[in-house]
Design an enzyme around this catalytic site. Structure first.
Site, PDB file in Angstrom:
ATOM      1  N   ASP A 290       6.359  24.690  48.075  1.00 48.01           N
ATOM      2  CA  ASP A 290       6.317  23.774  49.208  1.00 48.01           C
ATOM      3  C   ASP A 290       6.251  24.644  50.466  1.00 48.01           C
ATOM      4  O   ASP A 290       6.556  25.842  50.435  1.00 48.01           O
ATOM      5  CB  ASP A 290       7.525  22.822  49.226  1.00 48.01           C
ATOM      6  CG  ASP A 290       7.243  21.591  50.100  1.00 48.01           C
ATOM      7  OD1 ASP A 290       6.278  21.623  50.908  1.00 48.01           O
ATOM      8  OD2 ASP A 290       7.977  20.590  49.994  1.00 48.01           O
TER       9      ASP A 290
HETATM   10  C1  BGC Z   1       6.112  18.728  52.421  1.00 40.63           C
HETATM   11  C2  BGC Z   1       5.041  18.704  51.355  1.00 40.63           C
HETATM   12  C3  BGC Z   1       3.685  18.838  52.003  1.00 40.63           C
HETATM   13  C4  BGC Z   1       3.639  20.116  52.804  1.00 40.63           C
HETATM   14  C5  BGC Z   1       2.315  20.352  53.498  1.00 40.63           C
HETATM   15  C6  BGC Z   1       5.971  19.922  53.345  1.00 40.63           C
HETATM   16  O1  BGC Z   1       6.798  19.790  54.450  1.00 40.63           O
HETATM   17  O2  BGC Z   1       7.375  18.733  51.813  1.00 40.63           O
HETATM   18  O3  BGC Z   1       5.125  17.521  50.618  1.00 40.63           O
HETATM   19  O4  BGC Z   1       2.671  18.805  51.036  1.00 40.63           O
HETATM   20  O5  BGC Z   1       4.644  20.066  53.810  1.00 40.63           O
HETATM   21  O6  BGC Z   1       2.120  19.485  54.555  1.00 40.63           O
END
Ligand code: BGC
Length: 740
Positions: A290
């Site tokens: 993530d």
């Molecule tokens: C989120 C993810 C997301 C990523 C990219 C993170 O803050 O938890 O679900 O895909 O950002 O935007």
């Protein structure tokens, strides 16, 4: 009587697909003019398997090229370093360099929880589907497939070749701000639906993703929380949802989550990434962190993290150095690279290069409306207040802050921009321009349809009083990075409903929410519809249900408790202590778990908790009402290698409908399980008066428990009660069977 067999793919059937399925994405014929290229670049031959092709490319790569494949190159707006190389992203959440000289494309990623994110600021258009929790309320694997296919098509049209959708964390804590991005509280329901979504997303030649692996079950302190949970509970709840989703959908990528589990951050958790995902489940794709969820080089690499996003803090120079110094074996780096390459071939992004095109706007809106119609849940319908009868209802009051203009959507990285508006700020309340007032008025020519925002209580009550029915649209906004303080409707909306219902008992409440809400006014109103975040065409879908053009068929994918006091963790979710501050974690990657959440409820997630604790609920898991009724009869259970459950469902009312027929099992007492679990269902279309025999095959794994000692699933011999019916608390058919 017609016979019907459930076609939902389960664990065993899906296993067969996952073994051969990935290859079939890319299997095809050589195109004209490709033969010479195939001689120089034999890996471009789509007749070869993704594994063979990946292996060939791997042999050609320099160390720098390998390193390039295992990290991101920045994200617009990310607070980290400015990348020296020219920004080559497509405007999405991240991108990974390809190897141009070898024909390996860049991976262009976009968030795509319920549509493609960040389109307005790129001047692009995306269809907003109903949120994933809504699609779970449809209980329909085919609808999940259409959901995924639409997202896959629009990703490609916008120049992306990887989705970051596929949220599958189960609803252990309904105040979790991302509940709307997930698929409810049951692992079999959530896993089956996400798997079907991903299968069809990848069918459009994009890299599919399932996230956030795992136990990211609350947002509060998500970068600092250590989720403490027993192995058996972990396996039978959160991990089971992922396992089923992976077996069915065969995603090319798994995103590890921000939180730690039992002491180790998910993205450096060897048990999760290597022992379970890659070894036990034989996952062949790559693990992507993530955003900012990577916190080490050597530990993460050894644990099984394949790709750091969105930057190269740990997997850029530090990883190269670690390889050169022998701290990370070359074979380990090669495994990360091989997985990325294999996924590129398996998903088809090499054979079907990115190509922008015009989004099918009208087709998308139609799909969005149909899925919304399937996902709306009718929770209360006293004295037949619904469907509205144009012959009897002459005047309608539409009430609610934005009910004249639009319907609310879920925020954070899931946010899809409403067409025609300025790109919203992070965590802004975004109302899609789908107007309940206009949609209802369009259905009621000649009737009086008037609007009140609710801001003036006296005027609102007066309008309700002079109208035949009052329809109150209420909302509860939620978003990533934030948990709801409670399940109450915000902004004094409970009081507004109370006032309207006092003025007119023929009050219908339409709830736009991402999770359960409490309803202190439930006894005063005549009708309640849960419509979730209903997407670009939400208002039309609601109007079609209100007037009976569509018979409601959605059922709750999560329990609605009577109050927060009945939750497993009745306290307010712990607010983030933010040791370093979120921006610092994002910029430096430095973090350590500073507090724990103990998921002591263990196996008792959702309805299993309320069943075991004998707590009454407001509306149970699987609950629904329709404008018709159904009767169940003739349950037969055939036990064997593959257990099948057969029964008859009859539409006993006067209108056609679709019934989600559910099967639950109570395991033998020795198993130490909650009272019952969902093991299968089928959505059955029935004309008025029609009967169908339904047969549902039950996966052996769904009748098993996880044995911590042997780290494997096993059946507990004894008496199993199979129950069939319309919801978790309406199971008229029961048959006991001895299983070995
Ligand atoms: C989120 C993810 C997301 C990523 C990219 C993170 O803050 O938890 O679900 O895909 O950002 O935007």
């Amino acid at each position: 009587m017609k016979k019907l067999r459930c076609l939902c793919l389960g664990l065993t059937a899906a296993l067969a697909i996952s073994l051969g399925g990935a290859a079939s994405f890319a299997q095809g014929r050589l195109h004209e003019g490709e033969e010479s290229a195939a001689k120089d670049r034999p890996w471009m031959n789509p007749q070869l398997s993704p594994d063979e092709r990946a292996e060939m490319v791997l042999k050609e790569l320099t160390l720098d090229e390998k390193i390039d494949l295992v990290h991101g190159e920045g994200m617009p707006g990310w607070p980290g370093k400015v990348f020296p190389k020219a920004y080559l992203g497509n405007g999405g959440a991240g991108f990974v360099f390809g190897v141009e000289r070898l024909g390996i494309p860049m991976i262009q990623m976009s968030d795509a929880a319920y549509g493609i994110r960040s389109s307005a600021d790129n001047g692009r258009y995306s269809t907003a589907l109903p949120s994933p929790i809504a699609s779970a309320a449809s209980w329909d694997p085919q609808a999940a497939c259409e959901y995924g296919a639409l997202i896959g098509r629009e990703l490609r049209a916008q120049g992306y070749n990887m989705t970051l959708g596929g949220g599958t964390n189960i609803t252990r804590e309904p105040r979790n701000g991302r509940t709307f991005e997930y698929l409810g509280e049951d692992p079999v329901l959530a896993g089956t639906l996400v798997g079907n979504r991903i299968k069809c997303e990848q069918g459009q030649h994009v890299i599919g993703d399932i996230k956030h692996y795992a136990v990211n079950d609350q947002e509060s302190g998500r970068n600092e929380v250590n989720a403490v949970i027993g192995k058996r509970a972990l396996q039978e709840t959160d991990l089971l949802a992922f396992h089923i989703g992976i077996e069915i959908g065969n995603p090319a990528a798994v995103m590890c989550s921000y939180n730690a589990i039992n002491g180790d951050y998910s993205c450096e958790n060897k048990y999760l990434l290597t022992d379970v995902l890659k070894k036990a489940w034989k996952f062949k794709g790559f693990v992507v962190s993530d955003w900012g969820g990577t916190h080490s080089t050597v530990k993460s690499s050894a644990a099984g993290l394949d790709n750091e996003e969105p930057e190269d803090i740990y997997y850029g120079e530090p990883l190269k150095k670690a390889v050169q110094e022998g701290k990370v074996p070359v074979a380990e780096l090669d495994d990360h690279v091989r997985r990325v390459l294999r996924s590129e071939f398996a998903s088809g992004i090499v054979d079907y290069p990115r190509k922008r095109s015009v989004v099918d706007v009208e087709g998308g809106l139609e799909t969005s409306r149909q899925i919304a119609e399937q996902s709306i849940v009718l929770l209360k319908n006293d004295k037949g207040v619904l469907p509205l009868d144009r012959a009897k209802v002459r005047s309608i009051a539409i009430i609610g802050t934005h009910a004249d203009e639009g319907m609310i959507s879920g925020g954070g990285s899931a946010q899809v921009d409403p067409p025609g508006s300025v790109a919203p700020a992070w965590k802004a309340h975004v109302w899609f321009p789908t107007s309940p007032l206009k949609a209802v008025a369009a259905k009621a020519p000649g009737l009086s349809v008037k609007f009140a925002s609710g801001a003036d209580p006296a005027a609102t009550a007066a309008l309700a009083k002079q109208s035949d029915v009052a329809i109150v649209f209420v909302h509860q906004w939620s978003s990533e990075d934030y948990d709801l303080p409670n399940l109450s409707l915000p902004e004094n909306q409970d009081a507004m409903i109370d006032q309207v219902a006092s003025a007119n008992p023929r009050t219908i409440v339409v709830i736009e929410s991402g999770t359960a809400v409490t309803m202190p006014w439930i006894d005063k109103v005549s009708g309640v519809l849960e419509v979730w975040y209903a997407g670009s065409k939400g208002a039309d879908a609601v109007a079609n249900i209100l007037f009976g053009d569509v018979n409601p068929s959605g059922k709750l994918p999560m329990t609605f408790p009577r109050s927060e006091a009945d939750l497993p963790h009745p306290r307010e979710v712990i607010p983030s202590p933010s040791m370093l501050g979120k921006a610092a974690v994002m910029a430096t990657g430095e973090a350590k778990p500073t507090f724990e959440v103990h998921y002591d409820e263990g196996l008792k997630v959702g309805y299993k908790w309320y069943d075991a604790e004998k707590k009454a609920v407001l509306f149970p898991f699987g609950f629904w009402l329709a404008y018709t009724s159904y009767a169940y009869s003739e349950l037969k259970v055939k036990a064997g290698k593959q257990t099948t459950v057969t029964f008859t469902v009859k539409n006993t009312g006067s209108s056609a409908g679709a019934e989600v027929a559910q099967v639950y099992v109570a395991l033998p007492a020795d198993a130490g399980e909650p009272p019952k679990r969902l093991v299968g269902w089928s959505k059955v279309k029935l004309q008025a008066g029609e009967s169908k025999e339904v047969t549902i095959s039950i996966e052996p794994a769904y009748l098993s428990i996880f044995d911590e000692g042997s780290e494997s699933w096993k059946m507990v011999p004894g008496s199993y009660s199979f129950m069939a019916g319309g919801s978790s608390q309406d199971l008229p058919l029961v048959e006991k069977v001895m299983l070995k």
